[in-house]
Design a protein around this motif. Structure first.
Motif, PDB file in Angstrom:
ATOM      1  N   LEU A  64     -19.648 -12.246 -11.668  1.00  0.00           N
ATOM      2  CA  LEU A  64     -18.704 -12.749 -10.662  1.00  0.00           C
ATOM      3  C   LEU A  64     -17.686 -11.681 -10.270  1.00  0.00           C
ATOM      4  N   PHE A  65     -17.216 -10.902 -11.231  1.00  0.00           N
ATOM      5  CA  PHE A  65     -16.257  -9.841 -10.926  1.00  0.00           C
ATOM      6  C   PHE A  65     -16.888  -8.768 -10.036  1.00  0.00           C
ATOM      7  N   ARG A  66     -18.161  -8.489 -10.252  1.00  0.00           N
ATOM      8  CA  ARG A  66     -18.845  -7.504  -9.402  1.00  0.00           C
ATOM      9  C   ARG A  66     -18.906  -7.992  -7.963  1.00  0.00           C
ATOM     10  N   LYS A  67     -19.183  -9.271  -7.780  1.00  0.00           N
ATOM     11  CA  LYS A  67     -19.183  -9.842  -6.436  1.00  0.00           C
ATOM     12  C   LYS A  67     -17.770  -9.829  -5.848  1.00  0.00           C
ATOM     13  N   ALA A  68     -16.797 -10.152  -6.691  1.00  0.00           N
ATOM     14  CA  ALA A  68     -15.410 -10.181  -6.234  1.00  0.00           C
ATOM     15  C   ALA A  68     -14.939  -8.805  -5.788  1.00  0.00           C
ATOM     16  N   ALA A  69     -15.372  -7.761  -6.493  1.00  0.00           N
ATOM     17  CA  ALA A  69     -14.969  -6.400  -6.141  1.00  0.00           C
ATOM     18  C   ALA A  69     -15.482  -5.996  -4.756  1.00  0.00           C
ATOM     19  N   ARG A  70     -16.495  -6.700  -4.280  1.00  0.00           N
ATOM     20  CA  ARG A  70     -17.015  -6.447  -2.929  1.00  0.00           C
ATOM     21  C   ARG A  70     -16.350  -7.348  -1.896  1.00  0.00           C
ATOM     22  N   GLY A  71     -15.319  -8.093  -2.321  1.00  0.00           N
ATOM     23  CA  GLY A  71     -14.540  -8.891  -1.388  1.00  0.00           C
ATOM     24  C   GLY A  71     -14.809 -10.381  -1.418  1.00  0.00           C
ATOM     25  N   ASN A  72     -15.583 -10.854  -2.377  1.00  0.00           N
ATOM     26  CA  ASN A  72     -15.915 -12.275  -2.459  1.00  0.00           C
ATOM     27  C   ASN A  72     -14.790 -13.019  -3.185  1.00  0.00           C
ATOM     28  N   GLU A  83       4.389 -17.877 -10.933  1.00  0.00           N
ATOM     29  CA  GLU A  83       4.148 -16.593 -11.588  1.00  0.00           C
ATOM     30  C   GLU A  83       2.666 -16.381 -11.873  1.00  0.00           C
ATOM     31  N   LEU A  84       1.963 -17.457 -12.214  1.00  0.00           N
ATOM     32  CA  LEU A  84       0.530 -17.370 -12.479  1.00  0.00           C
ATOM     33  C   LEU A  84      -0.210 -16.877 -11.231  1.00  0.00           C
ATOM     34  N   LYS A  85       0.174 -17.417 -10.080  1.00  0.00           N
ATOM     35  CA  LYS A  85      -0.452 -16.978  -8.823  1.00  0.00           C
ATOM     36  C   LYS A  85      -0.147 -15.508  -8.543  1.00  0.00           C
ATOM     37  N   ASN A  86       1.058 -15.065  -8.871  1.00  0.00           N
ATOM     38  CA  ASN A  86       1.405 -13.652  -8.685  1.00  0.00           C
ATOM     39  C   ASN A  86       0.554 -12.748  -9.559  1.00  0.00           C
ATOM     40  N   VAL A  87       0.350 -13.171 -10.809  1.00  0.00           N
ATOM     41  CA  VAL A  87      -0.473 -12.381 -11.729  1.00  0.00           C
ATOM     42  C   VAL A  87      -1.898 -12.257 -11.207  1.00  0.00           C
ATOM     43  N   LEU A  88      -2.489 -13.377 -10.813  1.00  0.00           N
ATOM     44  CA  LEU A  88      -3.869 -13.357 -10.338  1.00  0.00           C
ATOM     45  C   LEU A  88      -4.000 -12.614  -9.010  1.00  0.00           C
ATOM     46  N   ALA A  89      -2.965 -12.666  -8.189  1.00  0.00           N
ATOM     47  CA  ALA A  89      -2.993 -11.918  -6.933  1.00  0.00           C
ATOM     48  C   ALA A  89      -2.956 -10.416  -7.204  1.00  0.00           C
ATOM     49  N   ASP A  90      -2.162  -9.996  -8.183  1.00  0.00           N
ATOM     50  CA  ASP A  90      -2.121  -8.580  -8.552  1.00  0.00           C
ATOM     51  C   ASP A  90      -3.450  -8.123  -9.150  1.00  0.00           C
ATOM     52  N   CYS A  91      -4.051  -8.994  -9.963  1.00  0.00           N
ATOM     53  CA  CYS A  91      -5.353  -8.658 -10.552  1.00  0.00           C
ATOM     54  C   CYS A  91      -6.415  -8.505  -9.461  1.00  0.00           C
ATOM     55  N   TRP A  92      -6.324  -9.318  -8.423  1.00  0.00           N
ATOM     56  CA  TRP A  92      -7.236  -9.192  -7.279  1.00  0.00           C
ATOM     57  C   TRP A  92      -6.992  -7.879  -6.543  1.00  0.00           C
ATOM     58  N   ARG A  93      -5.745  -7.581  -6.334  1.00  0.00           N
ATOM     59  CA  ARG A  93      -5.381  -6.378  -5.576  1.00  0.00           C
ATOM     60  C   ARG A  93      -5.940  -5.118  -6.222  1.00  0.00           C
ATOM     61  N   TYR A  94      -5.924  -5.075  -7.552  1.00  0.00           N
ATOM     62  CA  TYR A  94      -6.370  -3.873  -8.265  1.00  0.00           C
ATOM     63  C   TYR A  94      -7.736  -4.052  -8.942  1.00  0.00           C
ATOM     64  N   LEU A  95      -8.476  -5.067  -8.511  1.00  0.00           N
ATOM     65  CA  LEU A  95      -9.785  -5.318  -9.110  1.00  0.00           C
ATOM     66  C   LEU A  95     -10.738  -4.123  -8.999  1.00  0.00           C
ATOM     67  N   PRO A  96     -10.703  -3.323  -7.909  1.00  0.00           N
ATOM     68  CA  PRO A  96     -11.606  -2.169  -7.842  1.00  0.00           C
ATOM     69  C   PRO A  96     -11.393  -1.129  -8.941  1.00  0.00           C
ATOM     70  N   TYR A  97     -10.260  -1.190  -9.635  1.00  0.00           N
ATOM     71  CA  TYR A  97     -10.032  -0.273 -10.756  1.00  0.00           C
ATOM     72  C   TYR A  97     -10.889  -0.659 -11.962  1.00  0.00           C
ATOM     73  N   THR A  98     -11.317  -1.900 -12.036  1.00  0.00           N
ATOM     74  CA  THR A  98     -12.016  -2.393 -13.217  1.00  0.00           C
ATOM     75  C   THR A  98     -13.527  -2.336 -13.023  1.00  0.00           C
ATOM     76  N   ARG A  99     -14.242  -2.104 -14.126  1.00  0.00           N
ATOM     77  CA  ARG A  99     -15.700  -2.049 -14.107  1.00  0.00           C
ATOM     78  C   ARG A  99     -16.313  -3.089 -15.043  1.00  0.00           C
ATOM     79  N   ARG A 100     -15.570  -3.473 -16.052  1.00  0.00           N
ATOM     80  CA  ARG A 100     -16.072  -4.370 -17.081  1.00  0.00           C
ATOM     81  C   ARG A 100     -15.110  -5.536 -17.264  1.00  0.00           C
ATOM     82  N   VAL A 101     -15.586  -6.586 -17.895  1.00  0.00           N
ATOM     83  CA  VAL A 101     -14.718  -7.715 -18.208  1.00  0.00           C
ATOM     84  C   VAL A 101     -13.558  -7.248 -19.085  1.00  0.00           C
TER      85      VAL A 101
END
Length: 270
Positions: free
Chosen positions: A26-34, A67-85
């Motif tokens: 799912l994260f791999r799909k998300a990194a492509r904008g899903n 605050e939870l939404k802010n955390v998840l929004a930041d994680c989305w913003r920088y998701l391309p930095y991550t490769r693994r769970v």
């Protein structure tokens, strides 16, 4: 009642867990904008984040959801930095550290020791005791070694049960560590029986075990106050989708991306 009954069964290899394979996909799909794949993947972390924030002092539910939404929004913003769970979980650990300094927990008895938690202690408590993360996941998220993690778990149990381990003898501390590791499922059944015989007459070790098992029940009751209901999670997922649909991702530099493929050390500046 023997200690063996409280051993925790753990997966030997996180990477082969069906659940983690699905999250990784799912994260791999998300990194492509899903965005929908991202929300599906992070639904596994929503209560984790909520519980961390609650323990950090964000006890107002509306504020905690914000605050939870802010955390998840930041994680989305920088998701391309991550490769693994494990990269995502490491980033989450770093992102949550902000709340250690920005809020002050005010717990009363029997949870007053929670006020003394460090950021890493709080993350470890939520990860291990409230969400049953494996040792491997915690080591990667906290960037610690196996022995250091075992000692950290022991110290956390001591803090929560108000055991002043530093005042005990070296032998007594070693016995408490072995009991803590035994509760974590670190020993074979044969070794469990041997440890039980060794500590059968040791007051501090037996008291440590009894106090922890008692507090574990109190912790389970507290968890019910921190956990979000299914209806709230559905509303949260819908809100996250609307929030991140209009938020672009930050692309890492080529060098940072290459380094992160080997070892996740090139974190974005938060």
């Amino acid at each position: 009642m023997t200690l063996r009954k409280f051993r925790v069964q753990r997966l030997s290899q996180d990477s082969f867990s069906p659940e983690r394979r699905l999250i990784r996909s799912l994260f791999r799909k998300a990194a492509r904008g899903n965005v929908h794949a991202y929300v599906q993947a992070t639904s596994n972390y929503a209560n984790f984040i909520s519980e961390y924030l609650f323990l950090a002092g964000v006890d107002n539910k509306a504020e905690r959801l914000f605050e939870l939404k802010n955390v998840l929004a930041d994680c989305w913003r920088y998701l391309p930095y991550t490769r693994r769970v494990s990269d995502f979980e490491r980033f989450l650990q770093v992102r949550l550290e902000r709340y250690h300094a920005n809020f002050t927990p005010r717990f009363s008895s029997p949870h007053h020791p929670l006020n003394k938690l460090s950021h890493e202690g709080r993350f470890l408590l939520v990860g291990r005791f409230l969400n049953n993360w494996s040792h491997k996941s915690l080591r990667l998220a906290l960037r610690t070694k196996k022995k250091e993690l075992s000692e950290s778990i022991m110290r956390l149990r001591c803090l929560l049960t108000e055991v002043e381990a530093e005042k005990l003898t070296w032998v007594e501390q070693a016995q408490i560590l072995r009991i803590s590791e035994l509760l974590e499922g670190e020993y074979s059944n044969k070794d469990c029986r041997k440890i039980e015989r060794e500590v059968s007459g040791q007051y501090h070790a037996l008291q440590f075990k009894a106090d922890w098992l008692s507090y574990r029940c109190e912790l389970a009751n507290l968890k019910s106050d921190m956990t979000l209901s299914d209806s709230v999670l559905l509303e949260l997922n819908a809100a996250i989708i609307e929030l991140i649909k209009v938020q672009p991702m930050e692309k890492p530099r080529l060098y940072d991306s290459l380094v992160n493929q080997i070892s996740f050390v090139r974190l974005p500046l938060l």
